[in-house]
Design an enzyme around this catalytic site. Structure first.
Site, PDB file in Angstrom:
ATOM      1  N   SER A 240      36.101  12.781   4.127  1.00 45.05           N
ATOM      2  CA  SER A 240      36.829  12.709   2.847  1.00 45.05           C
ATOM      3  C   SER A 240      37.947  13.747   2.789  1.00 45.05           C
ATOM      4  O   SER A 240      39.077  13.434   2.392  1.00 45.05           O
ATOM      5  CB  SER A 240      35.884  12.865   1.661  1.00 45.05           C
ATOM      6  OG  SER A 240      35.068  14.009   1.784  1.00 45.05           O
ATOM      7  N   HIS A 270      28.543   9.522   5.743  1.00 44.27           N
ATOM      8  CA  HIS A 270      29.138  10.638   4.981  1.00 44.27           C
ATOM      9  C   HIS A 270      28.477  10.633   3.589  1.00 44.27           C
ATOM     10  O   HIS A 270      27.259  10.698   3.486  1.00 44.27           O
ATOM     11  CB  HIS A 270      30.659  10.449   4.976  1.00 44.27           C
ATOM     12  CG  HIS A 270      31.456  11.594   4.423  1.00 44.27           C
ATOM     13  ND1 HIS A 270      30.971  12.863   4.314  1.00 44.27           N
ATOM     14  CD2 HIS A 270      32.746  11.652   3.938  1.00 44.27           C
ATOM     15  CE1 HIS A 270      31.900  13.661   3.792  1.00 44.27           C
ATOM     16  NE2 HIS A 270      32.984  12.947   3.550  1.00 44.27           N
ATOM     17  N   HIS A 316      23.847  17.113  11.157  1.00 42.09           N
ATOM     18  CA  HIS A 316      25.191  17.475  10.708  1.00 42.09           C
ATOM     19  C   HIS A 316      26.097  17.698  11.917  1.00 42.09           C
ATOM     20  O   HIS A 316      25.638  18.152  12.963  1.00 42.09           O
ATOM     21  CB  HIS A 316      25.178  18.745   9.853  1.00 42.09           C
ATOM     22  CG  HIS A 316      26.404  18.866   9.001  1.00 42.09           C
ATOM     23  ND1 HIS A 316      27.546  19.485   9.427  1.00 42.09           N
ATOM     24  CD2 HIS A 316      26.675  18.387   7.757  1.00 42.09           C
ATOM     25  CE1 HIS A 316      28.460  19.406   8.477  1.00 42.09           C
ATOM     26  NE2 HIS A 316      27.967  18.737   7.455  1.00 42.09           N
ATOM     27  N   ARG A 325      23.594  24.133   0.852  1.00 38.38           N
ATOM     28  CA  ARG A 325      23.742  23.278  -0.330  1.00 38.38           C
ATOM     29  C   ARG A 325      22.425  22.546  -0.591  1.00 38.38           C
ATOM     30  O   ARG A 325      22.055  22.287  -1.730  1.00 38.38           O
ATOM     31  CB  ARG A 325      24.875  22.263  -0.107  1.00 38.38           C
ATOM     32  CG  ARG A 325      26.219  22.920   0.159  1.00 38.38           C
ATOM     33  CD  ARG A 325      27.273  21.911   0.578  1.00 38.38           C
ATOM     34  NE  ARG A 325      26.908  21.211   1.798  1.00 38.38           N
ATOM     35  CZ  ARG A 325      27.554  20.176   2.321  1.00 38.38           C
ATOM     36  NH1 ARG A 325      28.626  19.697   1.698  1.00 38.38           N
ATOM     37  NH2 ARG A 325      27.174  19.610   3.447  1.00 38.38           N
ATOM     38  N   ASP A 371      22.781  15.932   1.426  1.00 32.14           N
ATOM     39  CA  ASP A 371      22.405  14.649   0.842  1.00 32.14           C
ATOM     40  C   ASP A 371      20.896  14.399   0.830  1.00 32.14           C
ATOM     41  O   ASP A 371      20.427  13.453   0.197  1.00 32.14           O
ATOM     42  CB  ASP A 371      23.082  13.504   1.615  1.00 32.14           C
ATOM     43  CG  ASP A 371      24.591  13.593   1.523  1.00 32.14           C
ATOM     44  OD1 ASP A 371      25.090  13.896   0.431  1.00 32.14           O
ATOM     45  OD2 ASP A 371      25.271  13.375   2.539  1.00 32.14           O
TER      46      ASP A 371
HETATM   47  N1  CMX Z   1      18.635  10.480  12.463  1.00 31.97           N
HETATM   48  C1  CMX Z   1      18.640   9.851  13.665  1.00 31.97           C
HETATM   49  N2  CMX Z   1      19.488  10.142  14.650  1.00 31.97           N
HETATM   50  C2  CMX Z   1      20.373  11.127  14.419  1.00 31.97           C
HETATM   51  C3  CMX Z   1      20.408  11.838  13.227  1.00 31.97           C
HETATM   52  C4  CMX Z   1      19.511  11.478  12.208  1.00 31.97           C
HETATM   53  N3  CMX Z   1      19.511  12.051  11.001  1.00 31.97           N
HETATM   54  N4  CMX Z   1      21.392  12.771  13.304  1.00 31.97           N
HETATM   55  C5  CMX Z   1      21.952  12.611  14.515  1.00 31.97           C
HETATM   56  N5  CMX Z   1      21.344  11.618  15.194  1.00 31.97           N
HETATM   57  C6  CMX Z   1      21.692  11.068  16.500  1.00 31.97           C
HETATM   58  C7  CMX Z   1      23.103  10.506  16.412  1.00 31.97           C
HETATM   59  O1  CMX Z   1      23.089   9.202  15.829  1.00 31.97           O
HETATM   60  C8  CMX Z   1      23.510  10.510  17.863  1.00 31.97           C
HETATM   61  O2  CMX Z   1      22.884   9.416  18.485  1.00 31.97           O
HETATM   62  P1  CMX Z   1      23.607   8.593  19.696  1.00 31.97           P
HETATM   63  O3  CMX Z   1      23.748   9.596  20.791  1.00 31.97           O
HETATM   64  O4  CMX Z   1      22.646   7.500  19.974  1.00 31.97           O
HETATM   65  O5  CMX Z   1      24.916   8.136  19.138  1.00 31.97           O
HETATM   66  C9  CMX Z   1      22.847  11.786  18.377  1.00 31.97           C
HETATM   67  O6  CMX Z   1      21.788  12.094  17.464  1.00 31.97           O
HETATM   68  C10 CMX Z   1      23.795  12.971  18.446  1.00 31.97           C
HETATM   69  O7  CMX Z   1      24.394  13.142  17.162  1.00 31.97           O
HETATM   70  P2  CMX Z   1      24.894  14.599  16.653  1.00 31.97           P
HETATM   71  O8  CMX Z   1      25.921  15.062  17.630  1.00 31.97           O
HETATM   72  O9  CMX Z   1      23.729  15.480  16.424  1.00 31.97           O
HETATM   73  O10 CMX Z   1      25.504  14.250  15.254  1.00 31.97           O
HETATM   74  P3  CMX Z   1      26.960  13.738  14.903  1.00 31.97           P
HETATM   75  O11 CMX Z   1      27.849  14.923  14.787  1.00 31.97           O
HETATM   76  O12 CMX Z   1      27.398  12.650  15.831  1.00 31.97           O
HETATM   77  O13 CMX Z   1      26.726  13.038  13.493  1.00 31.97           O
HETATM   78  C11 CMX Z   1      25.822  12.892  11.295  1.00 31.97           C
HETATM   79  C12 CMX Z   1      26.468  13.817  12.325  1.00 31.97           C
HETATM   80  C13 CMX Z   1      25.708  13.626   9.977  1.00 31.97           C
HETATM   81  C14 CMX Z   1      26.721  11.642  11.100  1.00 31.97           C
HETATM   82  C15 CMX Z   1      24.419  12.457  11.827  1.00 31.97           C
HETATM   83  O14 CMX Z   1      23.587  13.610  11.906  1.00 31.97           O
HETATM   84  C16 CMX Z   1      23.750  11.408  10.959  1.00 31.97           C
HETATM   85  O15 CMX Z   1      24.001  10.205  11.153  1.00 31.97           O
HETATM   86  N6  CMX Z   1      22.897  11.823   9.964  1.00 31.97           N
HETATM   87  C17 CMX Z   1      22.309  10.900   9.018  1.00 31.97           C
HETATM   88  C18 CMX Z   1      23.333  10.479   7.971  1.00 31.97           C
HETATM   89  C19 CMX Z   1      23.658  11.646   7.036  1.00 31.97           C
HETATM   90  O16 CMX Z   1      22.776  12.318   6.538  1.00 31.97           O
HETATM   91  N7  CMX Z   1      24.947  11.835   6.776  1.00 31.97           N
HETATM   92  C20 CMX Z   1      25.403  12.836   5.774  1.00 31.97           C
HETATM   93  C21 CMX Z   1      26.067  14.059   6.374  1.00 31.97           C
HETATM   94  C22 CMX Z   1      26.584  14.978   5.274  1.00 31.97           C
HETATM   95  C23 CMX Z   1      27.727  14.335   4.525  1.00 31.97           C
HETATM   96  O17 CMX Z   1      28.807  14.153   5.136  1.00 31.97           O
HETATM   97  O18 CMX Z   1      27.562  13.948   3.369  1.00 31.97           O
END
Ligand code: CMX
Length: 433
Positions: A240, A270, A316, A325, A371
């Site tokens: 965002s 996000h 994250h 937070r 979140d």
């Molecule tokens: N559950 C399952 N798998 C997860 C995970 C979770 N909560 N967090 C990370 N992973 C996985 C990723 O999907 C990725 O898998 P692949 O290798 O198969 O693609 C792997 O772990 C590595 O990811 P990462 O480097 O640790 O995390 P990213 O920087 O790529 O992504 C985020 C960060 C937040 C998108 C991810 O942790 C996620 O999808 N979390 C759940 C959704 C969420 O809570 N989003 C809100 C974030 C805060 C916000 O912006 O509001």
């Protein structure tokens, strides 16, 4: 206007610092970019600058250098309130200084002057199909306000670029003033009687929002204040904030840029994760008829991961510790409703999920983010419509991204335009390595 006076006084020094840095060290290297980063969502590439906030991977967000407990402690509160004026936080983000109570109240008074929404915004939203997602309504509502932009008008009249920040600030204040009314109207339109909310100038931003969505329970105005403050800013690289910055860099006005930013916030990876996270908690509770044992929750989490889904609210891109937070909201819930069933499920999640994610070994950060728990708090106070939660995030996020917009214009940040390569070029570049 108080923010105009403050920024105006600070600007000469900031401009000369930036000019000197770029002139004397424009060729200094800050980092290298790897092929993995180019294909990997530019994670950790240092290519943005902001002084509004900074996310330390091991400590979390710092607003203008200050950690959350410090910010909550030092910002002034409305009389009798547990949480600070949101207007005080806006003053801190915009100026880098903690306001006095009078200064925070001056920002609040400025908001009260600009809070009314024009009739066509209500009518535009009423014309949308009933099942439109609240985030789509929010982005449309913001875009419908674009005709109000002082920045766009002044630009069309032929504005000197040294003055860009001034109408940008006027827009920032008018836009952030209107968002609680817009959000409350969307809430009423979707789930209540569809009546038009009216801002009460005798109340602060948080209390107004609580009243306009009809939650008069003591404590909710404080939660609204806390919520908007916590969600305000998270440096510049998140979807965002980066969208606001990118669109704004084309000199699109703050209404265009913020509406686009909200389209990004609406993604499930996000901001929409807050609605997903509460959905997850509820499905856990319903599946087990209450708070599960840790073994039951472990199995549930593994089933989720094995079906190729993420655990919402955990992980994250930058943080490597529990999100402060999250911690601030956890403390609020613990103080006000420790026995709430969903809060107890959320607590159990905190005990179990990091272990499961670590065992799976993929997520770089197994800890909860902002979140994971925010919906639990809303739900407790009766805001149970969880597809509305990302709108709340958006109202808060506006504070940070508009402060960034104003400073980006003030410091003459140019149109953003990174360079693309082709896969073949990358293959050629690494050949022989
Ligand atoms: N559950 C399952 N798998 C997860 C995970 C979770 N909560 N967090 C990370 N992973 C996985 C990723 O999907 C990725 O898998 P692949 O290798 O198969 O693609 C792997 O772990 C590595 O990811 P990462 O480097 O640790 O995390 P990213 O920087 O790529 O992504 C985020 C960060 C937040 C998108 C991810 O942790 C996620 O999808 N979390 C759940 C959704 C969420 O809570 N989003 C809100 C974030 C805060 C916000 O912006 O509001």
């Amino acid at each position: 206007m108080i923010l105009h006076e403050k920024i105006s006084a600070q600007l000469p020094e900031w401009r000369s610092r930036v000019t000197k840095l770029v002139k004397e060290h424009g060729n200094a290297k800050i980092g290298d970019v790897t092929v993995g980063q180019i294909y990997g969502g530019m994670r950790s590439v240092k290519a943005l600058v902001t002084d509004i906030s900074y996310v330390d991977p091991n400590h979390g967000i710092r607003f203008r250098g200050h950690a959350i407990p410090d910010v909550l402690e030092r910002l002034p509160n409305p009389d009798g309130a547990e949480m600070p004026y949101v207007g005080g936080l806006y003053y801190l983000l915009m100026t880098g200084e903690f306001p006095t109570k009078e200064e925070a109240e001056a920002v609040e008074a400025e908001w009260a002057k600009h809070a009314d929404l024009p009739a066509h915004v209500f009518n535009t939203l009423r014309a949308m199909p009933k099942d439109t997602h609240p985030m789509a309504l929010f982005a449309i509502g913001v875009l419908a306000l674009q005709g109000e932009s002082r920045f766009a008008k002044r630009y069309a009249e032929g504005m000197n670029k040294m003055e860009y920040w001034e109408p940008a600030l006027e827009d920032a204040i008018a836009l952030t003033a209107k968002l609680p009314v817009l959000a409350a109207f969307i809430y009423r339109l979707k789930y209540k009687d569809g009546s038009e909310p009216k801002y009460d100038p005798s109340m602060d931003y948080g209390a107004n929002f609580a009243r306009m969505i009809g939650v008069e329970t003591p404590g909710y105005a404080d939660l609204a204040r806390l919520y908007f403050i916590l969600h305000s800013d998270h440096e510049s690289g998140n979807v965002s904030a980066h969208t606001m910055h990118l669109v704004g860099s084309a000199l699109s006005d703050p209404y265009y840029a913020f509406s686009a930013a909200m389209d990004g916030l609406a993604g499930p990876l996000h901001g929409l994760a807050n609605q997903e996270a509460l959905g997850f908690l509820i499905s856990v509770r319903d599946h087990f008829g209450g708070v599960p044992t840790d073994e039951q929750l472990r199995q549930f989490a593994w089933d989720t991961l094995n079906s190729g889904q993420v655990i919402p609210g955990y992980g994250h891109a930058v943080l490597r510790v529990p999100d402060p937070r999250y911690v601030a909201q956890f403390e609020f819930a613990k103080k006000h409703f420790p026995d709430d069933e969903l809060f107890r499920v959320a607590q159990m999640m905190y005990e179990v999920i990091p272990g499961v994610l670590n065992e799976q070994g993929k997520a770089k950060n197994p800890w909860p983010n902002v979140d994971a728990i925010s919906g639990t708090l809303q739900n407790y106070y009766g805001v149970t419509e969880f597809d509305f939660y990302t709108v709340l995030f958006g109202v808060g996020r506006a504070l940070g991204v508009t402060a960034n917009y104003v400073w980006a214009r003030a410091l003459g940040q140019p149109i953003e335009r990174p360079k693309s390569l082709t896969t073949k070029m990358l293959e050629d570049a690494v050949e022989g390595e």
